[in-house]
Design an enzyme around this catalytic site. Sequence first.
Site, short mmCIF file in Angstrom:
data_model
loop_
_atom_site.label_atom_id
_atom_site.label_comp_id
_atom_site.label_asym_id
_atom_site.label_seq_id
_atom_site.Cartn_x
_atom_site.Cartn_y
_atom_site.Cartn_z
N SER A 194 -6.82 -56.78 12.23
CA SER A 194 -8.00 -57.64 12.26
C SER A 194 -7.81 -58.73 11.23
O SER A 194 -7.00 -58.57 10.30
CB SER A 194 -9.25 -56.82 11.91
N TYR B 209 -14.04 -50.34 7.11
CA TYR B 209 -13.26 -51.07 8.12
C TYR B 209 -12.23 -51.98 7.46
O TYR B 209 -11.05 -51.99 7.86
CB TYR B 209 -14.22 -51.89 8.98
#
Length: 262
Positions: free
Chosen positions: A144, A157
């Site tokens: 990401s 995350y």
Amino acid sequence: MGELGGKTALVTGSTSGIGFGVARGFAKAGANVVLNGFGDAGEIEALRAELDATSEGAVSYDGADMTKPDEIEAMVQGAVARHGAVDILVNNAGIQIVSPIDEFPIDGWDRIIAINMNSAFHTARAALPGMKAKGWGRIINIASAHGLVASPFKSAYVTAKHGIVGMTKTVALEVAEAGITCNAICPGYVLTPLVERQIPDTAKARGITEDQVKRDVLLAAQWTKKFVTVEQLSGVANFLCSDAAENITGIALPVDGGWTAA
């Protein structure tokens, strides 16, 4: 025969969103594909049949739980038994929780680290011996932009995705002479079910509307002011499996509309 004809790709978390888009791209390129993820059994079978109809290869499904190492190893072994190999491994499975760190649920932290990061270790560990034996393999970790930069309220995350980028580099060096590459794709925001589900939580955490979340949070950092699409990410994944990418390894490739360039 398609450009990936004869290859087998295992894509975790591929019953929706980015994972399914990547799996569909591999199927169109002729690969055998192993889908993985949770969902309604009938809906998953419909997705499997859809891909199977588009591929020269065979498409199967394995419901391994990405928090359980023994199920992950069995999934890899099962893919080899059904299709003869795991040539391409895409670690995509992931979940998200949006919360201030002092309110972050402990079990949520543990689950994100297990699914988003630890599972990639277990899949790679299980798949690499077969890749080494064949002298060819591609590992693609869907990280990401949050594997390169941080955002508030996403501590688990961001931690997991930074870890994935570090593991990508390490694996790439270890297998550099074995005909195997390992790379990470770092998408910006894609309007997947995972992202759509976090919009209300982000709105609540920041005290703004959901439309403001899309405009002022999600797309604020993407200079193109466009969401990344699953088709674009599929194209990047296919490229990383091509002969042209043979000497691309150990990278964290942003596909983020300029987010991490600023």
